[in-house]
Design an enzyme around this catalytic site. Structure first.
Site, PDB file in Angstrom:
ATOM      1  N   MET A 177      14.302  -0.806  -1.432  1.00 53.81           N
ATOM      2  CA  MET A 177      15.431  -0.373  -2.267  1.00 53.81           C
ATOM      3  C   MET A 177      15.504   1.151  -2.254  1.00 53.81           C
ATOM      4  O   MET A 177      16.100   1.757  -3.165  1.00 53.81           O
ATOM      5  CB  MET A 177      15.277  -0.901  -3.700  1.00 53.81           C
ATOM      6  CG  MET A 177      15.322  -2.425  -3.742  1.00 53.81           C
ATOM      7  SD  MET A 177      15.917  -3.128  -5.300  1.00 53.81           S
ATOM      8  CE  MET A 177      14.695  -2.537  -6.433  1.00 53.81           C
ATOM      9  N   GLY A 213       5.080  -5.283   0.310  1.00 47.56           N
ATOM     10  CA  GLY A 213       3.879  -4.746  -0.336  1.00 47.56           C
ATOM     11  C   GLY A 213       3.243  -5.754  -1.284  1.00 47.56           C
ATOM     12  O   GLY A 213       3.936  -6.500  -1.980  1.00 47.56           O
ATOM     13  N   GLU A 214       1.917  -5.743  -1.333  1.00 46.91           N
ATOM     14  CA  GLU A 214       1.201  -6.600  -2.289  1.00 46.91           C
ATOM     15  C   GLU A 214       1.359  -6.104  -3.725  1.00 46.91           C
ATOM     16  O   GLU A 214       1.011  -6.803  -4.659  1.00 46.91           O
ATOM     17  CB  GLU A 214      -0.296  -6.651  -1.941  1.00 46.91           C
ATOM     18  CG  GLU A 214      -0.591  -7.490  -0.730  1.00 46.91           C
ATOM     19  CD  GLU A 214      -2.079  -7.640  -0.469  1.00 46.91           C
ATOM     20  OE1 GLU A 214      -2.890  -7.047  -1.207  1.00 46.91           O
ATOM     21  OE2 GLU A 214      -2.416  -8.339   0.490  1.00 46.91           O
ATOM     22  N   SER A 261       4.812   3.638  -6.907  1.00 46.53           N
ATOM     23  CA  SER A 261       6.003   2.883  -7.276  1.00 46.53           C
ATOM     24  C   SER A 261       7.164   3.860  -7.408  1.00 46.53           C
ATOM     25  O   SER A 261       6.971   4.996  -7.878  1.00 46.53           O
ATOM     26  CB  SER A 261       5.771   2.183  -8.624  1.00 46.53           C
ATOM     27  OG  SER A 261       7.005   1.801  -9.202  1.00 46.53           O
ATOM     28  N   GLY A 268       3.819   4.242  -0.090  1.00 45.94           N
ATOM     29  CA  GLY A 268       3.647   2.783  -0.062  1.00 45.94           C
ATOM     30  C   GLY A 268       4.607   2.162   0.949  1.00 45.94           C
ATOM     31  O   GLY A 268       4.234   1.291   1.743  1.00 45.94           O
ATOM     32  N   HIS A 269       5.864   2.633   0.945  1.00 45.43           N
ATOM     33  CA  HIS A 269       6.841   2.130   1.930  1.00 45.43           C
ATOM     34  C   HIS A 269       6.425   2.548   3.337  1.00 45.43           C
ATOM     35  O   HIS A 269       6.560   1.781   4.295  1.00 45.43           O
ATOM     36  CB  HIS A 269       8.240   2.688   1.639  1.00 45.43           C
ATOM     37  CG  HIS A 269       8.811   2.274   0.321  1.00 45.43           C
ATOM     38  ND1 HIS A 269       8.966   3.153  -0.723  1.00 45.43           N
ATOM     39  CD2 HIS A 269       9.268   1.072  -0.122  1.00 45.43           C
ATOM     40  CE1 HIS A 269       9.508   2.516  -1.750  1.00 45.43           C
ATOM     41  NE2 HIS A 269       9.694   1.258  -1.420  1.00 45.43           N
TER      42      HIS A 269
HETATM   43  O1  PAF Z   1      10.640  -4.791  -3.258  1.00 48.15           O
HETATM   44  C1  PAF Z   1      11.816  -4.364  -3.188  1.00 48.15           C
HETATM   45  O2  PAF Z   1      12.050  -3.181  -2.994  1.00 48.15           O
HETATM   46  C2  PAF Z   1      12.983  -5.332  -3.337  1.00 48.15           C
HETATM   47  O3  PAF Z   1      12.700  -6.319  -4.272  1.00 48.15           O
HETATM   48  C3  PAF Z   1      13.424  -5.963  -1.994  1.00 48.15           C
HETATM   49  C4  PAF Z   1      12.364  -6.843  -1.387  1.00 48.15           C
HETATM   50  C5  PAF Z   1      13.812  -4.850  -1.019  1.00 48.15           C
HETATM   51  C6  PAF Z   1      14.674  -6.826  -2.242  1.00 48.15           C
HETATM   52  O4  PAF Z   1      15.694  -6.119  -2.862  1.00 48.15           O
END
Ligand code: PAF
Length: 277
Positions: free
Chosen positions: A30, A147-148, A185, A36-37
């Site tokens: 999102m 992610g976990e 986060s 983390g991403h």
């Molecule tokens: O974890 C997130 O960022 C969201 O829930 C996802 C998996 C991209 C779905 O909108």
């Protein structure tokens, strides 16, 4: 790095990739990207597939009064980060592009969708699975990374893939933490400096619980609860011990300790794997 906004264009690009024999790795996000991403992206790149990152703040997974409007949107900075790490393309649709007639056909998460985070956020998991199913259809991945940190989300996506016969491998990537243990986060940026200090109690409680695994489930819960209770500025929404599939915890073996708590106005979630003796 091409950035596609139109689902139809993205879909035909990924269709061409798949018919030319290329594998596609998807990292759904999102936005408001952090390390983390980037850990998800790094793992996706190791597959040597075509790596697509999606960026979409999905309105369907936010209920009334939740933080949809407040959710950080930082597309330019996100694209800059992705250019630096090097991904093959980005899919950044608009809400109307994804839901041209509004929400209509949706995915229901089943009973697990009403537990843990689903107990207080009733639309979260149906909305999340609906957008993930759409992202899968549009980008046509062979493998997708989650992610976990959002452990219940990961388990529900694995469940959907099994139950609805998606031919996609789901990979869970361990949580990336700050040096003091706080899970990364996108919502951490809402914490004031004092709240940021208090928030350390959340991973500390999980670690205290995990250290008590040898003494059994009750000791785990007592130890974790004691840490959280010593911080009156933290309001615990749930603290639960489950088995790794999020069924009821068994008396021994692997288990997962999960927490959701408010620090000020910011709701944080975290979880840890542990062993019960
Ligand atoms: O974890 C997130 O960022 C969201 O829930 C996802 C998996 C991209 C779905 O909108």
């Amino acid at each position: 790095m091409p950035v596609h906004h139109d689902p139809e264009v993205m879909s035909s690009v990924s269709q061409k990739l798949r018919t030319s024999g290329r594998e596609v790795a998807l990292v759904p996000t999102m936005g408001a990207l952090h390390d983390g991403h980037l850990a998800l992206v790094e793992q996706a790149k190791e597959t040597e597939s075509e790596v697509i990152v999606s960026i979409f703040v999905n309105p369907l997974q936010f209920g009334a009064g939740e933080d949809l409007d407040r959710y950080p949107r930082t597309l330019d900075a996100d694209l800059e980060m992705l250019r630096e790490v090097g991904v093959d393309s980005v899919f950044a649709p608009s809400p109307v592009g994804m839901y041209p007639v509004g929400p209509r056909t949706t995915v229901a998460p089943g009973p697990l969708g009403t537990e843990l985070c689903g107990a207080t956020r009733p639309v979260l998991f149906g909305g999340m699975l609906t957008v993930v199913a759409k992202l899968f259809q549009i980008t046509k991945p062979t493998i997708a990374f989650f992610g976990e940190k959002d452990y219940q989300q990961l388990i529900l996506i694995e469940q959907m893939v099994r139950d609805l016969n998606f031919d996609i491998r789901i990979v869970g990537v361990p949580t990336v933490r700050e040096p003091d243990g706080l899970a990364l986060s996108s919502r951490n940026r809402f914490l004031t400096p004092d709240e940021r200090v208090s928030a350390i109690a959340i991973p500390a409680a999980l670690r205290a619980g995990a250290r008590s695994g040898e003494a059994g489930a009750e000791a785990v819960m007592r130890a974790a609860r004691a840490v959280l209770d010593s911080h009156e500025e933290i309001r615990v929404e749930y603290l639960e011990l489950r088995d790794p599939d999020l069924g009821p915890a068994r008396a021994s073996g692997r288990a997962r300790l999960l927490v959701a708590a408010y620090v000020g106005r910011t709701r944080l979630i975290d979880n840890l794997s542990l062993t019960l003796k």
